[in-house]
Design a protein around this motif. Structure first.
Motif, PDB file in Angstrom:
ATOM      1  N   SER A 188       2.772   4.796   0.813  1.00 43.82           N
ATOM      2  CA  SER A 188       3.394   5.130   2.150  1.00 43.82           C
ATOM      3  C   SER A 188       2.935   6.606   2.660  1.00 43.82           C
ATOM      4  CB  SER A 188       4.899   5.241   2.167  1.00 43.82           C
ATOM      5  OG  SER A 188       5.375   6.230   1.124  1.00 43.82           O
TER       6      SER A 188
ATOM      7  N   SER B  36      -4.293   3.021   2.252  1.00 37.57           N
ATOM      8  CA  SER B  36      -3.277   2.794   3.137  1.00 37.57           C
ATOM      9  C   SER B  36      -3.649   3.740   4.490  1.00 37.57           C
ATOM     10  CB  SER B  36      -2.067   3.320   2.710  1.00 37.57           C
ATOM     11  OG  SER B  36      -0.999   3.178   3.619  1.00 37.57           O
ATOM     12  N   GLU B  37      -3.255   3.414   5.683  1.00 36.20           N
ATOM     13  CA  GLU B  37      -3.806   4.415   6.822  1.00 36.20           C
ATOM     14  C   GLU B  37      -2.561   4.529   7.687  1.00 36.20           C
ATOM     15  OE1 GLU B  37      -7.360   3.930  10.109  1.00 36.20           O
ATOM     16  OE2 GLU B  37      -6.832   2.312   9.114  1.00 36.20           O
TER      17      GLU B  37
ATOM     18  N   CYS C 170      -5.595   8.645   6.024  1.00 34.44           N
ATOM     19  CA  CYS C 170      -5.517   7.396   4.812  1.00 34.44           C
ATOM     20  C   CYS C 170      -5.494   7.832   3.510  1.00 34.44           C
ATOM     21  CB  CYS C 170      -6.712   6.489   5.302  1.00 34.44           C
ATOM     22  SG  CYS C 170      -8.278   7.121   4.811  1.00 34.44           S
TER      23      CYS C 170
ATOM     24  N   PRO D  52       0.812  -1.255  -0.044  1.00 32.03           N
ATOM     25  CA  PRO D  52       0.063  -0.079  -0.027  1.00 32.03           C
ATOM     26  C   PRO D  52       0.961   1.162  -0.059  1.00 32.03           C
ATOM     27  CG  PRO D  52       0.054  -1.015   2.198  1.00 32.03           C
ATOM     28  CD  PRO D  52       0.774  -2.216   1.427  1.00 32.03           C
TER      29      PRO D  52
END
Length: 406
Positions: free
Chosen positions: A77, A336-337, A326, A75
């Motif tokens: 960055s 992504s989180e 996110c 995922p």
């Protein structure tokens, strides 16, 4: 032929298309260029001609960060390690920022006792005292927005102040004032019937915009035109049962809004399709794409960071918990989180657009509301070619922007 041999009008045209973060490296090259970059007419020409260097800023825990997002990873960055520091004009100590509003590369920041208009790219600030400051008075807190009046010759910047009330006052907004930089004075302006602002405001082409709803719970866009100092009520995307509109932002030269369906995991990105100018009395909207979180969520603030990949950077609230920041897109691979640990819903992070520019607050030595000249930093010209102090600042900031936001 050397560049200095070019006709002045041709040189101006070329330089007006160079990004601001590159131009400030040249600001101390010679007095001619230094004076050119200070010229307000050139700064406005530069705003019109230069390709927009859209950046993202996040106000988190009273500090401004330049988030770094890399969509090439799966995922993606996300980092919030790089900070832009605002220092006190008297003792150079770092100042805690309560709120920030962007217009033309200028940030209107509220601190504990003062307002400050700050151009991070130029390293210039103007501090403005106001009797209300940013303190709560009888549970009411003043909020501010920055915009400009479109004159024939140049842009005339103004500040709009309004009261943000708490539950004791039913959340209603009232009590509007405008600060004019030409007169350095506040004056009361008329405002519409009671309404509630439901989002952080944005500026587009000099005007302010907010999500709002009236006492009948009808959602709409509230616009304030700084030229005529008047409010206009504009429509949101076509209504859908159980929808909630959040996170107003700017995409290119259009407004965008996120529409959440209550109790659903899906969020829609809508963008205006008509020309945004002072004559716009209605808005036309088009749904850009839909994102699916996989769980019911509310987006507090967020904006589009990649049009081609259709990816949004936002911060989310789940139930009564601030979840974190996110990235999310039309495709699942862009999710992504990063968690926001120890942060309260009373002051969640604010994610917003920023465009570096050469814009300076109007020249002049008029008195401010307390009878003193507004304090300015960054006005001293280079005393010799290659002035090291200014060169160091210019290079440091432009390198910081280029490295972190590439």
């Amino acid at each position: 032929m050397m560049i200095s041999d070019l006709p002045a009008d041709l040189l101006d045209e070329i330089l007006s298309r160079v990004p601001a973060t590159s131009l400030i490296r040249l600001r101390s090259t010679c007095k001619q260029w230094y004076n050119l970059f200070k010229d307000q007419m050139f700064a406005e020409k530069h705003l019109r001609n230069v390709p927009k260097q859209l950046r993202v800023l996040t106000l988190k825990e009273n500090r401004l960060f330049l988030p770094s997002v890399d969509l090439n990873f799966v995922p993606p960055s996300i980092e919030f390690s790089d900070e832009l520091s605002l220092n006190n004009s008297n003792n150079s100590e770092e100042v805690h920022i309560d709120s920030a509003f962007h217009c033309d590369g200028l940030l209107l920041c509220t601190t504990r006792d003062e307002l400050v208009v700050w151009n991070p790219c130029l390293g210039e600030t103007m501090w403005i005292k106001h009797s209300e400051g940013s303190k709560r008075v009888k549970e009411r807190k003043p909020m501010y927005a920055l915009g400009y009046e479109n004159n024939q010759s140049c842009r005339s910047y103004k500040i709009l102040m309004f009261w943000d009330c708490d539950e004791l006052y039913d959340g209603q907004v009232d009590g509007f004032k405008v600060y004019d930089f030409n007169s350095n004075a506040w004056r009361v302006v008329n405002y519409p019937n009671c309404f509630i602002m439901n989002s952080h405001g944005v500026n587009l082409k000099g005007n302010g915009y907010w999500n709002a709803y009236d006492d009948n719970y009808v959602d709409y866009i509230l616009s304030f035109h700084f030229t005529g100092e008047r409010f206009i009520r504009l429509c949101l995307p076509p209504p859908s049962q159980g929808c909630m509109y959040t996170s107003l932002s700017v995409v290119r030269e259009e407004l965008s809004v996120l529409r959440c369906v209550k109790g659903s995991s899906k969020i829609e990105m809508w963008v205006t399709t008509n020309k945004m100018d002072t004559s716009a009395s209605e808005l036309s909207w088009s749904k850009s794409f839909t994102m699916n979180f996989g769980f019911p969520v509310l987006v507090y603030t967020g904006l589009l960071i990649d049009e081609d990949k259709k990816v949004v950077l936002c911060n989310t609230i789940v139930g009564d918990h601030l979840r974190g920041a996110c990235t999310i897109g039309e495709e699942d691979k862009y999710y992504s989180e990063i968690a926001f640990e120890g942060m309260s819903l009373s002051q969640p992070p604010h994610i917003f657009n920023y465009v570096p520019s050469l814009v300076r607050i109007q020249e002049g030595t008029e008195l401010d509301v307390f009878g003193k000249s507004p304090r300015r930093r960054g006005d001293d010209p280079p005393t010799r070619r290659g002035d090291t102090a200014m060169c160091d600042h210019d290079f440091q900031f432009s390198q910081e922007i280029d490295d972190m936001m590439s």
